[in-house]
Design a protein around this motif. Structure first.
Motif, PDB file in Angstrom:
ATOM      1  N   LEU A  54     -22.363   5.698  53.481  1.00  0.00           N
ATOM      2  CA  LEU A  54     -21.152   5.002  53.070  1.00  0.00           C
ATOM      3  C   LEU A  54     -21.449   3.918  52.036  1.00  0.00           C
ATOM      4  O   LEU A  54     -20.696   3.749  51.075  1.00  0.00           O
ATOM      5  CB  LEU A  54     -20.464   4.396  54.293  1.00  0.00           C
ATOM      6  CG  LEU A  54     -19.687   5.383  55.160  1.00  0.00           C
ATOM      7  CD1 LEU A  54     -19.252   4.733  56.462  1.00  0.00           C
ATOM      8  CD2 LEU A  54     -18.463   5.928  54.417  1.00  0.00           C
ATOM      9  N   ALA A  55     -22.541   3.182  52.220  1.00  0.00           N
ATOM     10  CA  ALA A  55     -22.873   2.127  51.257  1.00  0.00           C
ATOM     11  C   ALA A  55     -23.045   2.719  49.864  1.00  0.00           C
ATOM     12  O   ALA A  55     -22.516   2.184  48.874  1.00  0.00           O
ATOM     13  CB  ALA A  55     -24.144   1.402  51.694  1.00  0.00           C
ATOM     14  N   PRO A  89      -9.967  -2.689  48.352  1.00  0.00           N
ATOM     15  CA  PRO A  89     -10.521  -2.084  49.573  1.00  0.00           C
ATOM     16  C   PRO A  89     -10.538  -0.567  49.495  1.00  0.00           C
ATOM     17  O   PRO A  89      -9.578   0.041  49.021  1.00  0.00           O
ATOM     18  CB  PRO A  89      -9.573  -2.589  50.669  1.00  0.00           C
ATOM     19  CG  PRO A  89      -8.974  -3.835  50.116  1.00  0.00           C
ATOM     20  CD  PRO A  89      -8.852  -3.607  48.632  1.00  0.00           C
ATOM     21  N   ILE A  90     -11.654   0.021  49.924  1.00  0.00           N
ATOM     22  CA  ILE A  90     -11.804   1.476  49.934  1.00  0.00           C
ATOM     23  C   ILE A  90     -11.586   1.969  51.359  1.00  0.00           C
ATOM     24  O   ILE A  90     -12.288   1.550  52.288  1.00  0.00           O
ATOM     25  CB  ILE A  90     -13.209   1.886  49.456  1.00  0.00           C
ATOM     26  CG1 ILE A  90     -13.425   1.432  48.003  1.00  0.00           C
ATOM     27  CG2 ILE A  90     -13.389   3.400  49.570  1.00  0.00           C
ATOM     28  CD1 ILE A  90     -14.835   1.686  47.495  1.00  0.00           C
ATOM     29  N   VAL A 119     -14.653   4.927  58.967  1.00  0.00           N
ATOM     30  CA  VAL A 119     -14.681   3.550  59.462  1.00  0.00           C
ATOM     31  C   VAL A 119     -13.273   3.101  59.843  1.00  0.00           C
ATOM     32  O   VAL A 119     -12.279   3.621  59.334  1.00  0.00           O
ATOM     33  CB  VAL A 119     -15.255   2.569  58.418  1.00  0.00           C
ATOM     34  CG1 VAL A 119     -16.734   2.815  58.215  1.00  0.00           C
ATOM     35  CG2 VAL A 119     -14.519   2.681  57.099  1.00  0.00           C
ATOM     36  N   GLY A 120     -13.208   2.108  60.723  1.00  0.00           N
ATOM     37  CA  GLY A 120     -11.915   1.618  61.179  1.00  0.00           C
ATOM     38  C   GLY A 120     -11.363   0.506  60.337  1.00  0.00           C
ATOM     39  O   GLY A 120     -10.209   0.102  60.509  1.00  0.00           O
ATOM     40  N   THR A 121     -12.181  -0.040  59.435  1.00  0.00           N
ATOM     41  CA  THR A 121     -11.756  -1.134  58.573  1.00  0.00           C
ATOM     42  C   THR A 121     -12.064  -0.760  57.126  1.00  0.00           C
ATOM     43  O   THR A 121     -13.211  -0.455  56.809  1.00  0.00           O
ATOM     44  CB  THR A 121     -12.518  -2.435  58.910  1.00  0.00           C
ATOM     45  OG1 THR A 121     -12.350  -2.736  60.303  1.00  0.00           O
ATOM     46  CG2 THR A 121     -12.005  -3.590  58.071  1.00  0.00           C
ATOM     47  N   PRO A 122     -11.076  -0.744  56.225  1.00  0.00           N
ATOM     48  CA  PRO A 122     -11.350  -0.452  54.814  1.00  0.00           C
ATOM     49  C   PRO A 122     -12.432  -1.392  54.280  1.00  0.00           C
ATOM     50  O   PRO A 122     -12.445  -2.583  54.603  1.00  0.00           O
ATOM     51  CB  PRO A 122     -10.009  -0.668  54.132  1.00  0.00           C
ATOM     52  CG  PRO A 122      -8.996  -0.455  55.206  1.00  0.00           C
ATOM     53  CD  PRO A 122      -9.643  -0.991  56.456  1.00  0.00           C
ATOM     54  N   TYR A 123     -13.311  -0.839  53.410  1.00  0.00           N
ATOM     55  CA  TYR A 123     -14.414  -1.669  52.909  1.00  0.00           C
ATOM     56  C   TYR A 123     -14.031  -2.392  51.624  1.00  0.00           C
ATOM     57  O   TYR A 123     -13.549  -1.789  50.676  1.00  0.00           O
ATOM     58  CB  TYR A 123     -15.663  -0.828  52.626  1.00  0.00           C
ATOM     59  CG  TYR A 123     -16.803  -1.688  52.112  1.00  0.00           C
ATOM     60  CD1 TYR A 123     -17.601  -2.390  53.010  1.00  0.00           C
ATOM     61  CD2 TYR A 123     -17.028  -1.854  50.753  1.00  0.00           C
ATOM     62  CE1 TYR A 123     -18.611  -3.218  52.553  1.00  0.00           C
ATOM     63  CE2 TYR A 123     -18.038  -2.682  50.291  1.00  0.00           C
ATOM     64  CZ  TYR A 123     -18.837  -3.361  51.203  1.00  0.00           C
ATOM     65  OH  TYR A 123     -19.847  -4.195  50.742  1.00  0.00           O
ATOM     66  N   GLU A 140     -18.342   4.587  43.756  1.00  0.00           N
ATOM     67  CA  GLU A 140     -16.925   4.439  43.402  1.00  0.00           C
ATOM     68  C   GLU A 140     -16.691   3.175  42.588  1.00  0.00           C
ATOM     69  O   GLU A 140     -15.936   3.182  41.609  1.00  0.00           O
ATOM     70  CB  GLU A 140     -16.057   4.430  44.668  1.00  0.00           C
ATOM     71  CG  GLU A 140     -14.568   4.447  44.362  1.00  0.00           C
ATOM     72  CD  GLU A 140     -13.708   4.818  45.568  1.00  0.00           C
ATOM     73  OE1 GLU A 140     -14.251   5.430  46.514  1.00  0.00           O
ATOM     74  OE2 GLU A 140     -12.506   4.499  45.562  1.00  0.00           O
ATOM     75  N   VAL A 141     -17.352   2.087  42.973  1.00  0.00           N
ATOM     76  CA  VAL A 141     -17.220   0.842  42.223  1.00  0.00           C
ATOM     77  C   VAL A 141     -17.874   0.979  40.859  1.00  0.00           C
ATOM     78  O   VAL A 141     -17.351   0.508  39.837  1.00  0.00           O
ATOM     79  CB  VAL A 141     -17.840  -0.324  43.020  1.00  0.00           C
ATOM     80  CG1 VAL A 141     -17.888  -1.592  42.169  1.00  0.00           C
ATOM     81  CG2 VAL A 141     -17.045  -0.582  44.290  1.00  0.00           C
TER      82      VAL A 141
END
Length: 389
Positions: free
Chosen positions: A316-317, A346-347, A352-356, A323-324
């Motif tokens: 994910l990282a 935010p992606i 994941v349960g929280t957008p990054y 993407e960035v």
């Protein structure tokens, strides 16, 4: 020798060295056509290891390069092993940031490096997106923002699940402490108390990483009247702890572990899980057959990388970073990458349960259980568990 005290002194000494550290390369990214240098500092050897995150990030970058990279520019990904040693962690960061001129650090997973290198990263104007944030410095620096929930929020989540969902009383906490993480674990415990009104029956913060025998710690907890144990070990330590309880005939204890034990290898090693081993998985449970993890699973299997939460974090990282990176107009430099990360939208990702977004913290885990005799993890919820809900 007091290993914890010695370790803390070493961390502080090297942190002081880091504060006085010299400036390095300019992180210009090498200009048109040159590889974009990205690095990571990882604990790949030593008493507690986290090798899969950077391996997974490397697999993502290799696939990106094979598809042509960023308009032909490839990512040159450098992974260094800090061996869980403060001096090596310090030197590794300076090699990547100063000598190699990295534009960012992505996919790191280290027992200690965030705390050691946070001030240096600030000084050099470089940002780090660890795959797995472990130590306190990963969660209190403006220059570091992990992809995972982290052990501190994970501790609050597992305690919250144990007391509020399972209805457990007499929960005891055993802590393995690296560096100066003890106060942050206490803050995580205090957060649970604030949310639920519950308090631990007993805390033992002397449990070591990599012990040859955990029997004394398990026997002491049982004698304290503990009905459930919340512990923060890495996988080999957790296997030793469960087997120590098995050997003592302690078969009604409930285990409240962190994501660090969530692996197929751990499940294979455990035949007797007492009253159950519960984990708030920091990423969507990979042992559940679901399309959500399909791309990650395919890439990991193609590269012979273990299917663990650590490899989910590294994947994910690197995915977030690409993407960035694609959103940047103009030169790819340390400055432009840092600006893009700090201003990113935010992606959302179902893993994941929280957008990054850089600088935000993930506070959601998916409850799973390992029952005795199954050697397999199962979901025990239909949605994410969130701190405070």
């Amino acid at each position: 020798m007091n290993r914890r005290a010695t370790g803390t002194a070493a961390v502080l000494a090297v942190a002081a060295l880091a504060l006085a550290g010299c400036a390095g390369g300019d992180g210009a990214g090498g200009g048109d056509g040159a590889p974009i240098v990205v690095g990571s500092v990882n604990t790949i050897s030593g008493p507690a290891t986290f090798p899969e995150a950077s391996q997974a990030a490397a697999a993502v970058f290799d696939a990106f390069n094979d598809d042509g990279g960023l308009d032909g520019r490839k990512i040159d990904y450098k992974m260094l092993d800090d061996k869980g040693d403060p001096a090596t962690a310090t030197a590794s960061a300076r090699e990547i940031v100063g000598s190699d001129g990295a534009v960012a650090l992505v996919g790191s997973a280290s027992l200690i490096e965030c705390e050691i290198n946070a001030k240096y990263y600030e000084q050099e104007g470089i940002l780090s997106l660890p795959g797995i944030g472990v130590d306190t410095g990963c969660f209190d620096s403006d220059n570091i923002s992990p992809a995972n929930v982290g052990p501190f929020n994970d501790m609050t989540l597992t305690l919250q699940y144990g007391s509020e969902v399972l209805g457990l009383d007499d929960i005891c906490i055993l802590l393995e402490i690296a560096g100066s993480t003890r106060p942050t674990y206490q803050a995580a415990i205090d957060k649970w108390t604030e949310i639920t009104g519950k308090e631990p029956k007993y805390i033992d913060d002397t449990v070591p990483y990599g012990a040859s025998d955990y029997t004394p710690y398990i026997v002491k907890a049982r004698d304290q009247g503990c009905k459930a144990l919340a512990i923060n070990p890495v996988e080999p330590d957790a296997i030793g702890q469960v087997k120590a309880a098995n050997a003592q005939g302690w078969d009604d204890v409930t285990w409240l572990y962190l994501t660090s034990v969530y692996s197929e290898n751990f499940a294979d090693a455990i035949d007797d899980a007492g009253a159950g081993i519960y984990v708030p998985a920091e990423f969507y449970p990979f042992t559940d057959d679901n399309e959500i993890n399909a791309d990650w699973r395919k890439l990991m299997e193609a590269n012979d990388i273990p299917l663990t939460s650590f490899s989910q974090g590294g994947y994910l990282a690197a995915t977030y970073f690409i993407e960035v990176l694609k959103s940047i107009d103009g030169d790819i430099t340390r400055e432009s990458v840092s600006e893009a990360l700090k201003s990113m939208e935010p992606i959302e990702n179902p893993m994941v349960g929280t957008p990054y977004a850089f600088g935000t913290q993930n506070t959601a885990g998916w409850p799973i259980i390992l029952k005795s005799g199954t050697n397999a993890w199962e979901k025990v919820a239909d949605d994410w568990l969130r701190i405070g809900e």
